[in-house]
Design an enzyme around this catalytic site. Structure first.
Site, mmCIF file in Angstrom:
data_model
loop_
_atom_site.group_PDB
_atom_site.id
_atom_site.type_symbol
_atom_site.label_atom_id
_atom_site.label_comp_id
_atom_site.label_asym_id
_atom_site.label_seq_id
_atom_site.Cartn_x
_atom_site.Cartn_y
_atom_site.Cartn_z
ATOM 1 N N CYS A 74 0.816 -1.222 0.000
ATOM 2 C CA CYS A 74 0.000 0.000 0.000
ATOM 3 C C CYS A 74 0.842 1.261 0.000
ATOM 4 O O CYS A 74 0.496 2.254 -0.632
ATOM 5 C CB CYS A 74 -0.940 -0.007 1.192
ATOM 6 S SG CYS A 74 -0.105 0.162 2.781
ATOM 7 N N HIS A 374 -1.749 0.911 7.368
ATOM 8 C CA HIS A 374 -2.098 1.019 5.951
ATOM 9 C C HIS A 374 -1.895 2.455 5.479
ATOM 10 O O HIS A 374 -2.077 3.409 6.240
ATOM 11 C CB HIS A 374 -3.560 0.615 5.757
ATOM 12 C CG HIS A 374 -3.989 0.454 4.341
ATOM 13 N ND1 HIS A 374 -3.347 -0.354 3.444
ATOM 14 C CD2 HIS A 374 -5.021 1.030 3.649
ATOM 15 C CE1 HIS A 374 -3.960 -0.308 2.270
ATOM 16 N NE2 HIS A 374 -4.981 0.527 2.365
#
Length: 455
Positions: A74, A374
């Site tokens: 990510c 994330h």
């Protein structure tokens, strides 16, 4: 003889059982949750009805929506999603992606080398394998995740290439198997290197051994991912269907000539918010043994109040610049609808608990309940009636299935609880905050939650 203190006796369980069945709401909740995902069953209808994807301030978004699939990339996707926006404007592209596999390849190679040298360093310091530090390094030596300064290291050394010049492989979209092989070899190599150090082997012998080990690593990664070409040629059509050709050119030359004038990673700064009492604001922090490239820049955290981060996000978006950010993605998140909201779930109604917010943000960090997991991108926001940021639009890298064709909605309150860092251009940051980067960084231990990698 009396039972030892702490034993769960039949009498205790009988009491639990009677109280459970005495509340008829528990029976209904049990019927629902044994047939469904418990968190999906808790999604608030009222909250869903009030959520929309309309915003007062929004940057010009681009296509396609990206998808990291079964990987922890990510941080790479978020960075390249931010960078492609001004690049596509300049080159009048209808859709475009930089190659995430290209940076992923170089990160795997460099990070294995970084790990092996850290093993040597800790061995020379007399750290035992059983000690917390070495145990931590060995636990997950080749994680997919990363931090902002780590992506800057890769781009400044290897540049960028279009995705058409180095596309995905099976392994880049499902990294577990290759990581299994690499992890096994790295632990094996760690033992060899520690033995050399214990036997007072010379630095030349150590470096020669690491190079031999890295040749094996390179072979594994090259077989699984492919090896980037030394030079690429990029052919494309612009929005007017005009043909263009760039190259042959190296990835670094491509970045410096065609990307850096419109997005220079060295002009961006990473600000974090770590509200633990032991970590004052307006101080600079780094995490021991965190990084990915020998000789690269350190991972640095300029610690500021969360309200400052939120304000700088708004200022950037109003100037048509998207913002890279890191958060704890799983908490109070309605996945299918793509809603990050403290009121997204009626967990209290279903389970009778104040889930995940029983601890305040500082205590969640201290007790292992929260950390950055994330990285995504902010592309829009709206003010509330109190002129504070009420909600934000989020570009994720999980494909188009969730939210508004891959875009999520986040409330300002959720931001304050679960966002931990942002990256913005220096021009938006006040001088006194920038000056914090001139301070000597306070070194946090390798296992500190601020060193968690975004996946």
């Amino acid at each position: 003889m009396a039972n030892p203190v702490g034993i769960l006796t039949p009498e205790i369980f009988n009491d639990f059982r009677e109280k459970f069945y005495a509340d008829k709401k528990n029976l209904l909740a049990q019927n629902v949750c044994t047939k469904n995902n418990p968190l999906d069953a808790c999604i608030s209808r009222a909250n869903t009805a009030e959520t929309n994807h309309v915003f007062q301030h929004k940057i010009t978004e681009v296509k396609p929506m990206t998808n990291q699939k079964n990987s922890g990339r990510c941080w790479i996707f978020a960075t390249l999603n931010v960078m492609r926006i001004p690049f596509m404007r300049r080159h009048m592209l209808e859709d475009f992606e930089f190659s995430q596999p290209y940076l992923f390849f170089w990160d795997k190679i460099e990070r294995c080398n970084f790990f092996l040298h850290n093993i040597v360093k800790t061995a020379k310091l007399g750290e035992k394998v059983e000690d917390r530090l070495v145990s931590f390094l060995l636990r997950d030596p080749i994680n997919d995740g990363g931090q902002w300064d780590m992506i800057c290291n890769l781009i400044n050394r290897y540049g960028l290439v279009p995705k058409t010049c180095f596309p995905e492989s099976w392994t880049t979209e499902c990294t577990t198997r290759m990581n299994f092989l690499l992890t096994s070899k790295l632990r094996e190599f760690a033992k060899i290197l520690r033995t050399i150090v214990e036997e007072n082997g010379s630095d030349d012998k150590i470096e020669k051994t690491i190079l031999e080990q890295m040749a094996v690593i390179y072979r594994i990664v090259g077989i699984c991912i492919g090896i980037p070409s030394e030079k690429i040629t990029w052919e494309y059509y612009d929005k007017s269907k005009n043909y263009h050709c760039v190259g042959p050119i190296t990835g670094l030359e491509f970045y410096k000539q065609y990307v850096k004038p419109y997005f220079n990673v060295d002009e961006k700064v990473c600000l974090v918010t770590d509200p633990r009492p032991s970590h004052p604001f307006n101080e600079l922090y780094t995490v021991e043994y965190l990084g990915n490239i020998i000789g690269g820049r350190k991972v640095l955290y300029n610690n500021q109040p969360v309200e400052t981060l939120l304000q700088l996000v708004a200022e950037s978006i109003k100037d048509n610049e998207a913002v890279w950010f890191g958060c704890e993605v799983s908490k109070r998140f309605a996945s299918k609808s793509g809603v990050h909201d403290l009121k997204a779930h009626d967990i209290e109604v279903m389970f009778g608990i104040d889930a995940q917010l029983g601890l305040k943000k500082p205590d969640r960090l201290i007790y292992g309940e929260s950390c950055m997991t994330h990285a995504m991108v902010f592309t829009a926001f709206s003010y509330g009636e109190d002129t504070k940021v009420a909600k934000l639009r989020v570009e994720n890298s999980w494909g188009e299935e969730r939210g508004d064709k891959g875009y999520h909605v986040m409330t300002g309150d959720w931001f304050k609880e679960f966002v931990f860092e942002i990256v913005v251009d220096k021009k938006y940051v006040p001088a006194d905050i920038l000056a914090v980067f001139d301070k000597e960084a306070i070194v946090l231990p390798a296992w500190d939650p601020m060193g968690t990698l975004a996946e």
